[in-house]
Design an enzyme around this catalytic site. Structure first.
Site, PDB file in Angstrom:
ATOM      1  N   ASP A 193       0.904  -1.106   0.118  1.00 52.25           N
ATOM      2  CA  ASP A 193       0.539   0.026   0.192  1.00 52.25           C
ATOM      3  C   ASP A 193       1.613   1.204   0.278  1.00 52.25           C
ATOM      4  O   ASP A 193       2.160   1.359   0.793  1.00 52.25           O
ATOM      5  CB  ASP A 193      -0.578   0.156   0.984  1.00 52.25           C
ATOM      6  CG  ASP A 193      -1.984   0.845   0.945  1.00 52.25           C
ATOM      7  OD1 ASP A 193      -2.945   0.432   1.080  1.00 52.25           O
ATOM      8  OD2 ASP A 193      -2.009   2.538   1.041  1.00 52.25           O
ATOM      9  N   ILE A 194       0.599   2.004  -0.475  1.00 50.43           N
ATOM     10  CA  ILE A 194       0.849   2.955  -0.966  1.00 50.43           C
ATOM     11  C   ILE A 194       1.093   4.475   0.237  1.00 50.43           C
ATOM     12  O   ILE A 194       2.388   5.270   0.408  1.00 50.43           O
ATOM     13  CB  ILE A 194       0.454   4.010  -1.968  1.00 50.43           C
ATOM     14  CG1 ILE A 194       1.705   5.130  -3.259  1.00 50.43           C
ATOM     15  CG2 ILE A 194      -0.351   5.158  -2.105  1.00 50.43           C
ATOM     16  CD1 ILE A 194       1.826   6.114  -3.640  1.00 50.43           C
ATOM     17  N   ASN A 224     -12.770  -2.997   2.114  1.00 52.15           N
ATOM     18  CA  ASN A 224     -14.310  -2.176   2.349  1.00 52.15           C
ATOM     19  C   ASN A 224     -14.798  -2.161   0.848  1.00 52.15           C
ATOM     20  O   ASN A 224     -14.366  -2.174   0.268  1.00 52.15           O
ATOM     21  CB  ASN A 224     -12.993  -0.987   2.061  1.00 52.15           C
ATOM     22  CG  ASN A 224     -12.506  -0.689   3.981  1.00 52.15           C
ATOM     23  OD1 ASN A 224     -13.020  -0.797   5.098  1.00 52.15           O
ATOM     24  ND2 ASN A 224     -10.770   0.371   3.064  1.00 52.15           N
ATOM     25  N   GLU A 275     -11.830   3.245  -1.513  1.00 48.12           N
ATOM     26  CA  GLU A 275     -11.608   4.182  -2.723  1.00 48.12           C
ATOM     27  C   GLU A 275     -11.685   3.604  -3.747  1.00 48.12           C
ATOM     28  O   GLU A 275     -11.336   4.456  -4.858  1.00 48.12           O
ATOM     29  CB  GLU A 275     -10.675   5.237  -1.844  1.00 48.12           C
ATOM     30  CG  GLU A 275     -10.836   5.473  -0.778  1.00 48.12           C
ATOM     31  CD  GLU A 275      -9.343   6.283   0.172  1.00 48.12           C
ATOM     32  OE1 GLU A 275      -8.108   5.970  -0.725  1.00 48.12           O
ATOM     33  OE2 GLU A 275      -9.152   6.564   1.148  1.00 48.12           O
ATOM     34  N   VAL A 276     -10.905   2.605  -4.267  1.00 50.50           N
ATOM     35  CA  VAL A 276     -10.680   1.918  -5.264  1.00 50.50           C
ATOM     36  C   VAL A 276     -11.236   0.846  -5.519  1.00 50.50           C
ATOM     37  O   VAL A 276     -11.508   0.027  -5.163  1.00 50.50           O
ATOM     38  CB  VAL A 276      -8.775   1.343  -5.615  1.00 50.50           C
ATOM     39  CG1 VAL A 276      -8.342   1.357  -6.912  1.00 50.50           C
ATOM     40  CG2 VAL A 276      -8.041   2.856  -4.878  1.00 50.50           C
ATOM     41  N   HIS A 333     -10.328  -5.114  -3.324  1.00 52.79           N
ATOM     42  CA  HIS A 333      -8.956  -5.923  -2.957  1.00 52.79           C
ATOM     43  C   HIS A 333      -8.578  -5.843  -1.468  1.00 52.79           C
ATOM     44  O   HIS A 333     -10.365  -5.719  -0.901  1.00 52.79           O
ATOM     45  CB  HIS A 333      -7.727  -4.364  -3.202  1.00 52.79           C
ATOM     46  CG  HIS A 333      -8.404  -2.887  -2.796  1.00 52.79           C
ATOM     47  ND1 HIS A 333      -9.562  -2.052  -2.946  1.00 52.79           N
ATOM     48  CD2 HIS A 333      -8.265  -2.846  -1.626  1.00 52.79           C
ATOM     49  CE1 HIS A 333     -10.225  -1.007  -2.868  1.00 52.79           C
ATOM     50  NE2 HIS A 333      -9.349  -1.123  -1.373  1.00 52.79           N
ATOM     51  N   HIS A 375      -7.257  -5.694   2.152  1.00 53.43           N
ATOM     52  CA  HIS A 375      -6.150  -5.725   2.848  1.00 53.43           C
ATOM     53  C   HIS A 375      -5.252  -6.804   4.076  1.00 53.43           C
ATOM     54  O   HIS A 375      -6.100  -6.836   4.617  1.00 53.43           O
ATOM     55  CB  HIS A 375      -5.984  -3.879   3.968  1.00 53.43           C
ATOM     56  CG  HIS A 375      -6.805  -2.976   2.820  1.00 53.43           C
ATOM     57  ND1 HIS A 375      -6.466  -1.497   2.914  1.00 53.43           N
ATOM     58  CD2 HIS A 375      -7.652  -2.109   2.590  1.00 53.43           C
ATOM     59  CE1 HIS A 375      -6.504  -1.292   2.665  1.00 53.43           C
ATOM     60  NE2 HIS A 375      -7.415  -1.288   1.618  1.00 53.43           N
TER      61      HIS A 375
HETATM   62  P1  AMP Z   1     -10.011   1.723  -0.170  1.00 46.69           P
HETATM   63  O1  AMP Z   1     -10.152   2.674   1.376  1.00 46.69           O
HETATM   64  O2  AMP Z   1      -9.819  -0.051   0.475  1.00 46.69           O
HETATM   65  O3  AMP Z   1     -10.421   1.182  -1.257  1.00 46.69           O
HETATM   66  O4  AMP Z   1      -8.094   1.177   0.405  1.00 46.69           O
HETATM   67  C1  AMP Z   1      -7.356   2.039  -0.975  1.00 46.69           C
HETATM   68  C2  AMP Z   1      -5.966   1.650  -1.029  1.00 46.69           C
HETATM   69  O5  AMP Z   1      -5.299   1.921  -2.006  1.00 46.69           O
HETATM   70  C3  AMP Z   1      -5.424   2.837   0.340  1.00 46.69           C
HETATM   71  O6  AMP Z   1      -5.288   1.994   0.854  1.00 46.69           O
HETATM   72  C4  AMP Z   1      -4.838   3.213  -0.522  1.00 46.69           C
HETATM   73  O7  AMP Z   1      -3.638   4.443   0.351  1.00 46.69           O
HETATM   74  C5  AMP Z   1      -4.307   2.191  -1.590  1.00 46.69           C
HETATM   75  N1  AMP Z   1      -3.329   3.023  -3.173  1.00 46.69           N
HETATM   76  C6  AMP Z   1      -4.101   3.866  -3.715  1.00 46.69           C
HETATM   77  N2  AMP Z   1      -3.254   3.833  -4.872  1.00 46.69           N
HETATM   78  C7  AMP Z   1      -2.372   3.060  -4.943  1.00 46.69           C
HETATM   79  C8  AMP Z   1      -1.154   3.047  -5.063  1.00 46.69           C
HETATM   80  N3  AMP Z   1      -0.837   3.625  -6.601  1.00 46.69           N
HETATM   81  N4  AMP Z   1      -0.407   2.490  -5.333  1.00 46.69           N
HETATM   82  C9  AMP Z   1      -0.497   1.461  -3.838  1.00 46.69           C
HETATM   83  N5  AMP Z   1      -1.573   1.532  -3.458  1.00 46.69           N
HETATM   84  C10 AMP Z   1      -2.461   2.491  -3.278  1.00 46.69           C
END
Ligand code: AMP
Length: 118
Positions: free
Chosen positions: A33-34, A91, A99-100, A104, A106
């Site tokens: 994770d970034i 999530n 967010e994405v 995924h 974690h």
């Molecule tokens: P979520 O809220 O479960 O969708 O988490 C999305 C996760 O993706 C967050 O913890 C971000 O820090 C992570 N994230 C977003 N962009 C990147 C990226 N380019 N590389 C690695 N992790 C990312």
């Protein structure tokens, strides 16, 4: 919700955006994770186009589902956090602040993560 081919994890899978890869097999990809929230904070994703947990468990093949869940254990073992402990979080949608929009998981560990629910 339709899958967005331009989401950031789709771009990572296509190699259009760099990442710190930690694991890959036929069905699964994983990277750091970034914005890590623990010493070990890895995102484990299916290679297939699934928006979220609900989408994945409804539509993915049995092989994909097994592969993703097995990968969690394999990566935890590889990172040496099986005995000390780890947390797995996914999530789904708005109330969980996903967010994405690519499914995924974690994987968090490497330190005491505190109490999650009480
Ligand atoms: P979520 O809220 O479960 O969708 O988490 C999305 C996760 O993706 C967050 O913890 C971000 O820090 C992570 N994230 C977003 N962009 C990147 C990226 N380019 N590389 C690695 N992790 C990312």
């Amino acid at each position: 919700m339709a899958y967005d081919q331009n989401n950031i994890f789709a771009k990572i899978l296509r190699g259009e955006i760099p990442c710190e890869k930690v694991f890959e097999n036929e069905h699964v990809f994983a990277f750091n994770d970034i914005s890590r929230k623990a010493p070990v904070h890895i995102l484990i994703i299916p290679k297939g186009p699934y928006v979220s947990s609900a989408d994945f468990y409804e539509k993915a093949s049995a092989d994909e589902i097994v592969a993703l869940n097995r990968a969690i254990g394999e990566i935890a073992k590889e990172k040496g956090i099986v005995e000390s402990g780890y947390r797995v979080i996914s999530n789904h949608a708005a109330h969980a602040h996903q967010e994405v929009p690519h499914y995924h998981v974690h994987l968090l560990g490497g330190a005491d993560l505190g109490v999650c629910f009480n």
